[in-house]
Design a protein around this motif. Structure first.
Motif, mmCIF file in Angstrom:
data_model
loop_
_atom_site.group_PDB
_atom_site.id
_atom_site.type_symbol
_atom_site.label_atom_id
_atom_site.label_comp_id
_atom_site.label_asym_id
_atom_site.label_seq_id
_atom_site.Cartn_x
_atom_site.Cartn_y
_atom_site.Cartn_z
ATOM 1 N N ASN A 86 0.218 1.724 -6.032
ATOM 2 C CA ASN A 86 -0.372 1.247 -4.488
ATOM 3 C C ASN A 86 0.868 0.077 -4.263
ATOM 4 O O ASN A 86 0.433 -1.065 -5.045
ATOM 5 C CB ASN A 86 -1.146 0.678 -3.833
ATOM 6 C CG ASN A 86 -1.256 0.047 -2.423
ATOM 7 O OD1 ASN A 86 -1.158 1.100 -1.501
ATOM 8 N ND2 ASN A 86 -1.414 -1.047 -1.726
ATOM 9 N N THR A 125 2.792 -3.502 -2.850
ATOM 10 C CA THR A 125 2.782 -4.180 -0.680
ATOM 11 C C THR A 125 3.736 -5.158 -1.116
ATOM 12 O O THR A 125 4.662 -5.897 -2.028
ATOM 13 C CB THR A 125 1.015 -4.940 -1.410
ATOM 14 O OG1 THR A 125 0.258 -4.060 -1.546
ATOM 15 C CG2 THR A 125 1.373 -6.212 -0.036
ATOM 16 N N ASP A 157 2.605 -0.640 0.774
ATOM 17 C CA ASP A 157 1.652 -1.370 2.459
ATOM 18 C C ASP A 157 2.773 -2.540 2.869
ATOM 19 O O ASP A 157 2.696 -3.513 1.535
ATOM 20 C CB ASP A 157 0.623 -1.629 1.891
ATOM 21 C CG ASP A 157 0.505 -2.607 2.615
ATOM 22 O OD1 ASP A 157 0.316 -2.745 3.970
ATOM 23 O OD2 ASP A 157 -0.954 -3.263 1.500
#
Length: 234
Positions: free
Chosen positions: A99, A101, A50
């Motif tokens: 995930n 970031t 992300d």
């Protein structure tokens, strides 16, 4: 020969999916010892990036435990400097989806004002996207401020800017008085020498005298205000 009614539940293994046994569990106890071995299918997991509005980074999908040799290049984002990821990219694929970031540091940029000889205006230094308050218009002796060569942005752009003042020279009324004629008025730009025209003024001769133009009173000077000049003859 006794019935086998307590077949075991499927085992589990980190990073793998149970794919059954290599032999069928018999319904009754056979006349021998039996070893039955679990079969496994390796799982694939995905690391998703992300970038929080930055350039796109493709996700990585691989088998559990395989080496991650294609760690992505740093992303980019307008007005920001990449400051790393919030988690460390693992060396091998973990047994879970991840995930990760991007972290960013906002950049500062500068707007510089070139007043071309006018009053000074301090530069504006601000974070990208910060609100910009336009400065007061500069002043310059003998000139009228007519604006800037670029629009002053309402928020700080993702670049340094140099903005230059534009000026228009003031004009002054110059009155010319010539004996025996109606006064005439011309205009002169600031700091230029006023001009009566291509030819010097003349004074009509009489039966007794002729006249020669010898200059103006007062002496011509660069225009900085309205002025009146009177022709002198001899």
């Amino acid at each position: 020969g006794t019935a086998i009614t307590t077949a075991p539940a499927a085992p589990t293994k980190k990073g793998y999916t149970f794919a059954g046994w290599d032999k069928e569990i018999p319904a009754t106890m056979p006349p021998e010892n039996v070893t039955i071995k679990a079969q496994w299918t390796i799982n694939q997991y995905t690391i998703t990036f992300d970038t929080d509005g930055g350039s796109t980074i493709e996700s990585i999908t691989q088998d559990y435990g395989t080496a991650i040799t294609t760690a992505p290049a740093a992303p980019t984002k307008k007005g920001y400097t990449f400051a790393g990821w919030d988690k460390t990219i693992p060396a091998t694929m973990p047994a879970e989806n991840m995930n990760i970031t991007a972290q960013w540091t906002v950049n500062q940029y500068t707007i510089t004002f070139d007043t071309d000889g006018g009053t000074k205006i301090a530069p504006i230094i601000a974070d990208y996207g910060a609100e910009i308050n336009a400065p007061e218009a500069p002043t310059k002796e003998g000139y009228v401020f007519v604006g800037w060569d670029k629009n002053i942005p309402t928020t700080m752009p993702a670049e340094n800017l140099s903005i230059k003042a534009k000026w228009k020279a003031k004009k002054y009324n110059i009155t010319w008085i010539v004996d025996g004629q109606e006064p005439i008025t011309t205009e002169a730009k600031y700091n230029t020498l006023p001009s009566y025209g291509e030819n010097n003024p003349t004074k009509t001769a009489t039966a007794e005298y002729t006249y020669e133009f010898i200059g103006w009173e007062p002496e011509l000077k660069l225009a900085t205000e309205d002025a009146t000049y009177t022709a002198e003859f001899r």
